[in-house]
Motif scaffolding. Sequence first.
Motif, PDB file in Angstrom:
ATOM      1  N   VAL A  12       0.690  -1.370   0.062  1.00  0.00           N
ATOM      2  CA  VAL A  12       0.052  -0.034   0.029  1.00  0.00           C
ATOM      3  C   VAL A  12       0.881   1.210  -0.189  1.00  0.00           C
ATOM      4  CG1 VAL A  12      -1.757   1.395   1.299  1.00  0.00           C
ATOM      5  CG2 VAL A  12      -1.870  -1.060   1.266  1.00  0.00           C
ATOM      6  N   LEU A  13       0.658   2.081  -0.970  1.00  0.00           N
ATOM      7  CA  LEU A  13       1.430   3.152  -1.039  1.00  0.00           C
ATOM      8  C   LEU A  13       0.610   4.549  -0.453  1.00  0.00           C
ATOM      9  CD1 LEU A  13       4.039   4.711  -2.351  1.00  0.00           C
ATOM     10  CD2 LEU A  13       2.663   5.016  -4.351  1.00  0.00           C
ATOM     11  N   LEU A  14       1.231   5.292   0.517  1.00  0.00           N
ATOM     12  CA  LEU A  14       0.491   6.309   0.895  1.00  0.00           C
ATOM     13  C   LEU A  14       1.423   7.599   0.777  1.00  0.00           C
ATOM     14  CD1 LEU A  14       0.738   3.813   3.578  1.00  0.00           C
ATOM     15  CD2 LEU A  14      -0.829   5.312   4.369  1.00  0.00           C
ATOM     16  N   GLY A  15       0.539   8.626  -0.102  1.00  0.00           N
ATOM     17  CA  GLY A  15       0.991   9.728  -0.481  1.00  0.00           C
ATOM     18  C   GLY A  15       0.860   9.907  -2.152  1.00  0.00           C
ATOM     19  N   THR A  16       0.679  11.043  -2.462  1.00  0.00           N
ATOM     20  CA  THR A  16       0.242  11.479  -3.947  1.00  0.00           C
ATOM     21  C   THR A  16       1.308  12.330  -4.515  1.00  0.00           C
ATOM     22  OG1 THR A  16      -1.213  13.240  -3.087  1.00  0.00           O
ATOM     23  CG2 THR A  16      -1.993  11.121  -3.675  1.00  0.00           C
ATOM     24  N   GLY A  17       2.294  12.641  -3.812  1.00  0.00           N
ATOM     25  CA  GLY A  17       3.440  13.676  -4.362  1.00  0.00           C
ATOM     26  C   GLY A  17       4.562  13.336  -5.261  1.00  0.00           C
ATOM     27  N   ASN A  18       5.399  13.996  -5.652  1.00  0.00           N
ATOM     28  CA  ASN A  18       6.412  13.649  -6.440  1.00  0.00           C
ATOM     29  C   ASN A  18       7.344  12.177  -6.305  1.00  0.00           C
ATOM     30  OD1 ASN A  18       6.279  16.009  -7.873  1.00  0.00           O
ATOM     31  ND2 ASN A  18       7.796  17.194  -6.755  1.00  0.00           N
ATOM     32  N   VAL A  19       7.642  11.904  -5.008  1.00  0.00           N
ATOM     33  CA  VAL A  19       8.300  10.612  -4.789  1.00  0.00           C
ATOM     34  C   VAL A  19       7.192   9.454  -4.889  1.00  0.00           C
ATOM     35  CG1 VAL A  19       9.185   9.343  -2.920  1.00  0.00           C
ATOM     36  CG2 VAL A  19       9.954  11.788  -3.214  1.00  0.00           C
ATOM     37  N   ALA A  20       5.999   9.716  -4.402  1.00  0.00           N
ATOM     38  CA  ALA A  20       4.779   8.820  -4.723  1.00  0.00           C
ATOM     39  C   ALA A  20       4.660   8.346  -6.107  1.00  0.00           C
ATOM     40  CB  ALA A  20       3.505   9.227  -3.967  1.00  0.00           C
ATOM     41  N   LEU A 114      17.727   8.040  -3.120  1.00  0.00           N
ATOM     42  CA  LEU A 114      18.444   9.154  -3.069  1.00  0.00           C
ATOM     43  C   LEU A 114      18.458   9.616  -4.566  1.00  0.00           C
ATOM     44  CD1 LEU A 114      20.065  11.326  -1.822  1.00  0.00           C
ATOM     45  CD2 LEU A 114      22.159   9.794  -2.242  1.00  0.00           C
ATOM     46  N   GLN A 115      17.364  10.639  -4.795  1.00  0.00           N
ATOM     47  CA  GLN A 115      17.253  11.250  -6.102  1.00  0.00           C
ATOM     48  C   GLN A 115      16.352  12.472  -5.926  1.00  0.00           C
ATOM     49  OE1 GLN A 115      18.349  12.441  -8.913  1.00  0.00           O
ATOM     50  NE2 GLN A 115      18.605  10.453  -9.727  1.00  0.00           N
ATOM     51  N   THR A 116      16.496  13.460  -6.750  1.00  0.00           N
ATOM     52  CA  THR A 116      15.591  14.529  -6.908  1.00  0.00           C
ATOM     53  C   THR A 116      14.412  14.165  -7.937  1.00  0.00           C
ATOM     54  OG1 THR A 116      15.039  16.946  -7.756  1.00  0.00           O
ATOM     55  CG2 THR A 116      16.895  15.580  -8.780  1.00  0.00           C
ATOM     56  N   PHE A 117      13.341  14.172  -7.627  1.00  0.00           N
ATOM     57  CA  PHE A 117      11.928  13.696  -8.225  1.00  0.00           C
ATOM     58  C   PHE A 117      10.928  14.916  -8.643  1.00  0.00           C
ATOM     59  CE2 PHE A 117      13.070  10.019  -5.719  1.00  0.00           C
ATOM     60  CZ  PHE A 117      13.178   9.082  -6.746  1.00  0.00           C
ATOM     61  N   ILE A 121       8.940  14.632 -15.339  1.00  0.00           N
ATOM     62  CA  ILE A 121      10.208  14.159 -15.613  1.00  0.00           C
ATOM     63  C   ILE A 121      10.710  12.781 -15.384  1.00  0.00           C
ATOM     64  CG2 ILE A 121      12.669  14.931 -15.463  1.00  0.00           C
ATOM     65  CD1 ILE A 121      10.852  16.970 -16.459  1.00  0.00           C
ATOM     66  N   PRO A 122      11.196  11.923 -16.231  1.00  0.00           N
ATOM     67  CA  PRO A 122      11.217  10.476 -16.164  1.00  0.00           C
ATOM     68  C   PRO A 122      12.737  10.245 -15.414  1.00  0.00           C
ATOM     69  CG  PRO A 122      10.727  10.876 -18.413  1.00  0.00           C
ATOM     70  CD  PRO A 122      10.714  12.325 -17.923  1.00  0.00           C
TER      71      PRO A 122
END
Length: 260
Positions: A12-20, A114-117, A121-122
């Motif tokens: 289950v994934l919690l969150g809807t932002g860039n990382v999610a 460890l990355q900028t999301f 942007i793929p």
Amino acid sequence: MKFIPLDMLTIVLLGTGNVAVHLFHAIRSASSAQILQVYGRNSDALENFKSQSAVTTVPESIVQADLYIMAVKDDAIAEVSLLLKAKKGLVAHTSGSVPLTRLANKRRAVFYPLQTFTKGIPVDFSAVPICLETESKEDSQLLEGLAASLSQTICHINSEQRLQLHLAAIFANNFTNYLYYLAEDVCKDEGLNFELLFPLIQETAKKIRFLPPKMAQTGPARRRDTSTILKHLDMLSNPVPRKVYEVLSHAIQKMYEKEL
């Protein structure tokens, strides 16, 4: 605890932002694990997941799963973890700066890519280091299996090490990106194309694969070219970029003063 094969792992994934968003698509495309559900407070943001997974905005509707990945804002991690206190699965957050102990769950971990999301942007997840922190061998094996399906680089670090790594990432990414903004602004003021700097930016990043940053440093501050530095400072009428230029030039000169 029974070992769970990756193709039987439920998430289950919690969150809807860039990382999610990036993590969701990476897991679906590179892993045989199944994302049962995505939870978020923003129903509009959940539309990004709705066609490929079940979604919910209701905490009481969060389903049972083997793994709960919390890709939420740092200041919401403790609160959201409370929603999962009755769940038997492993709860992992994705933050670089929040300690493992902030989670209120019996089984807790960290799954930090460890990355900028940025949305739209793929990102090649196979090149993204994934940093893990767990409290049991079984939970470590579970996260390792998922991480190995996504990335070629996996490391185990504790909360303090992760915080230091996150700090280093701020210098390497967030601050350098701000400097790109300042450089773009200088170009705009004179009608210059910012893309003229792209080869320089790429070469600078490529160079530190072969040289330590201290050895790779160039420029007027490194050369102690005072006349050029003063000329540049006179050109900067805006006090913010002028101060940034001044502070960084002084810091670079200080770093090499023993070589004089």
